[in-house]
Design an enzyme around this catalytic site. Structure first.
Site, PDB file in Angstrom:
ATOM      1  N   ARG A  17       0.806  -1.220   0.000  1.00  0.00           N
ATOM      2  CA  ARG A  17       0.000   0.000   0.000  1.00  0.00           C
ATOM      3  C   ARG A  17       0.839   1.270   0.000  1.00  0.00           C
ATOM      4  O   ARG A  17       0.312   2.375  -0.126  1.00  0.00           O
ATOM      5  CB  ARG A  17      -0.931   0.011   1.223  1.00  0.00           C
ATOM      6  CG  ARG A  17      -2.085  -0.982   1.117  1.00  0.00           C
ATOM      7  CD  ARG A  17      -3.053  -0.814   2.265  1.00  0.00           C
ATOM      8  NE  ARG A  17      -4.269  -1.604   2.058  1.00  0.00           N
ATOM      9  CZ  ARG A  17      -5.255  -1.671   2.932  1.00  0.00           C
ATOM     10  NH1 ARG A  17      -5.170  -0.995   4.082  1.00  0.00           N
ATOM     11  NH2 ARG A  17      -6.329  -2.399   2.687  1.00  0.00           N
ATOM     12  N   LEU A  19       4.164   3.854  -1.225  1.00  0.00           N
ATOM     13  CA  LEU A  19       4.626   4.444  -2.478  1.00  0.00           C
ATOM     14  C   LEU A  19       5.330   3.409  -3.344  1.00  0.00           C
ATOM     15  O   LEU A  19       5.064   3.269  -4.535  1.00  0.00           O
ATOM     16  CB  LEU A  19       5.567   5.612  -2.160  1.00  0.00           C
ATOM     17  CG  LEU A  19       6.336   6.223  -3.328  1.00  0.00           C
ATOM     18  CD1 LEU A  19       5.385   6.946  -4.264  1.00  0.00           C
ATOM     19  CD2 LEU A  19       7.406   7.181  -2.811  1.00  0.00           C
ATOM     20  N   VAL A  20       6.244   2.659  -2.747  1.00  0.00           N
ATOM     21  CA  VAL A  20       7.063   1.693  -3.483  1.00  0.00           C
ATOM     22  C   VAL A  20       6.267   0.446  -3.820  1.00  0.00           C
ATOM     23  O   VAL A  20       6.176   0.020  -4.975  1.00  0.00           O
ATOM     24  CB  VAL A  20       8.316   1.330  -2.662  1.00  0.00           C
ATOM     25  CG1 VAL A  20       9.096   0.205  -3.329  1.00  0.00           C
ATOM     26  CG2 VAL A  20       9.205   2.549  -2.465  1.00  0.00           C
ATOM     27  N   TYR A 141      18.771   4.154  10.154  1.00  0.00           N
ATOM     28  CA  TYR A 141      18.043   3.576   9.015  1.00  0.00           C
ATOM     29  C   TYR A 141      19.016   2.942   8.026  1.00  0.00           C
ATOM     30  O   TYR A 141      18.793   1.832   7.535  1.00  0.00           O
ATOM     31  CB  TYR A 141      17.218   4.671   8.334  1.00  0.00           C
ATOM     32  CG  TYR A 141      16.483   4.213   7.099  1.00  0.00           C
ATOM     33  CD1 TYR A 141      15.286   3.513   7.201  1.00  0.00           C
ATOM     34  CD2 TYR A 141      16.977   4.486   5.826  1.00  0.00           C
ATOM     35  CE1 TYR A 141      14.597   3.093   6.073  1.00  0.00           C
ATOM     36  CE2 TYR A 141      16.295   4.074   4.695  1.00  0.00           C
ATOM     37  CZ  TYR A 141      15.104   3.381   4.824  1.00  0.00           C
ATOM     38  OH  TYR A 141      14.431   2.952   3.701  1.00  0.00           O
ATOM     39  N   PRO A 168      17.102   2.092  -4.489  1.00  0.00           N
ATOM     40  CA  PRO A 168      16.556   3.232  -5.228  1.00  0.00           C
ATOM     41  C   PRO A 168      17.015   4.563  -4.637  1.00  0.00           C
ATOM     42  O   PRO A 168      17.238   4.688  -3.433  1.00  0.00           O
ATOM     43  CB  PRO A 168      15.043   3.067  -5.065  1.00  0.00           C
ATOM     44  CG  PRO A 168      14.839   1.663  -4.609  1.00  0.00           C
ATOM     45  CD  PRO A 168      16.051   1.329  -3.819  1.00  0.00           C
TER      46      PRO A 168
END
Length: 366
Positions: A17, A19-20, A141, A168
């Protein structure tokens, strides 16, 4: 042309659900893959190892795309450092671990180019990974994502799995996150500039429509004018004036999410781990693939582009007391091009598309 997966193979997209994940799922379906599944967070908590194991026991997917992650912009990364490393390590351990234990034949792991050192030589080739210190603001992260790609690499080398990791660049596109605290730079700028424009026009109805779709700190369409002005000012949004973090000088690369999805699916269907690992030398490392455009602009130039797109004639102010993040972060995409893929959507067209999508999302909510 034959691919590494059959059209009827069950493919699980974790994070379908977002963006990616939503872009990857749509791309797979457009290519004729009819057995693509996803689960919402309410249906499957990827931080719950028992729930993830039960899901794999029941569904037995043939391929997995791990696009689920705890993500955010520079503000969120700075504030919620423990959440970013703890949650991402947990998601990766559970999904990749169960994929391995259930004999999944293909897995695509998505990371980010923030894995690279702060002072990496530019454009960044895959081999600059771990050559010098990371950017401090997103270090937790980045470390989690490095652990994920190394887990895939290590499983391939020890057990002969075929898991490929892609990194990405900065993404934007349909289903983007426009939350003022947790969104990435481009969607955050679009929303801030849009709201400052509406405030300058005195169009509180448009501002309230925006807040009805995406409340800010609990303030929605029912808040008073004073409450709305106060909460927006907290995020640098004033009538005809936007205050943005940093100096505006860092250079960034941006990739349209649907282009990213096409690159990811191309890799999933056509690229084996052995294709990347067989580069000579005794050590197999840095087998991930950069996904980007190989083009960049300054954050200030991006703000000006968004302002033109939104017809915003107001003032953009830079708060140099706030962090800039990494000075420059441009992908070298030679490996991706050699594997047979290149981008198609240029940034001005993409910004126009996303602004239109954003306005339509407000209309569809109200």
């Amino acid at each position: 042309m034959s691919t590494l997966l059959d059209k009827n193979d069950k493919i699980y997209v974790a994070g379908h659900r977002g963006l990616v994940g939503s872009a990857i799922m749509a791309n797979l379906k457009r290519r004729g893959f009819s057995n693509v599944i996803g689960r919402s967070h309410a249906e499957l908590d990827l931080l719950d190892p028992v729930a993830v194991r039960v899901f794999f026991d029941r569904e037995q997917p043939k391929a997995v795309v791990l696009a689920a992650a705890h993500v955010g912009g520079i503000m969120a990364n700075s504030i919620y450092r423990a959440d970013f490393i703890l949650q991402n390590l947990g998601i990766q351990q559970n999904v990749i671990g169960e994929a391995f234990r259930h004999g999944v034949k293909r897995l695509l792991f998505l990371g980010s180019t923030c894995i690279y050192p702060r002072e990496a030589s530019q454009p960044m080739v895959e081999d600059v990974l771990l050559t010098s210190p990371l950017e401090y603001t997103n270090e937790p992260y980045a470390i989690a994502k490095i652990a994920g790609l190394k887990l895939c690499e290590s499983l391939n080398m020890q057990y002969g799995t075929d898991y490929v990791a892609v990194m990405p660049t900065n993404l934007y596109g349909p289903n983007d996150n426009f939350h003022l605290e947790n969104s990435h730079v481009l969607p955050a700028m679009i929303r801030k500039i849009h709201l400052a424009k509406q405030l300058a026009l005195g169009d509180m109805a448009a501002v309230r429509a925006d807040l009805a779709a995406r409340p800010v700190e609990g303030k929605g369409a029912g808040a008073s004018d004073a409450e709305i002005l106060a909460v927006l000012a907290k995020y640098g949004i004033e009538p005809g004036r936007v205050v943005l973090w940093g100096t505006g000088t860092p250079l960034r690369e941006f990739l349209w999410s649907e282009d990213m999805a096409d690159a990811c699916v191309h890799v999933l269907l056509n690229v084996r781990f052995a294709d990347i690992a067989a580069r000579g030398g005794k050590e197999v490392r840095n087998t991930h693939i950069n996904i980007g455009t190989g083009k960049e602009l300054t954050i200030g130039e991006l703000a000006a582009l968004i302002a033109r797109t939104a017809d915003f004639a107001g003032e953009i102010v830079w708060d140099a007391s706030k962090p800039d993040g990494t000075p420059r972060k441009l992908c070298n995409v030679d490996r991706l091009h050699a594997l047979g893929w290149t981008h198609s959507v240029e940034l001005p067209d993409g910004v126009e598309r996303l602004y239109k999508w954003y306005l339509e999302s407000i209309e569809n909510t109200n």
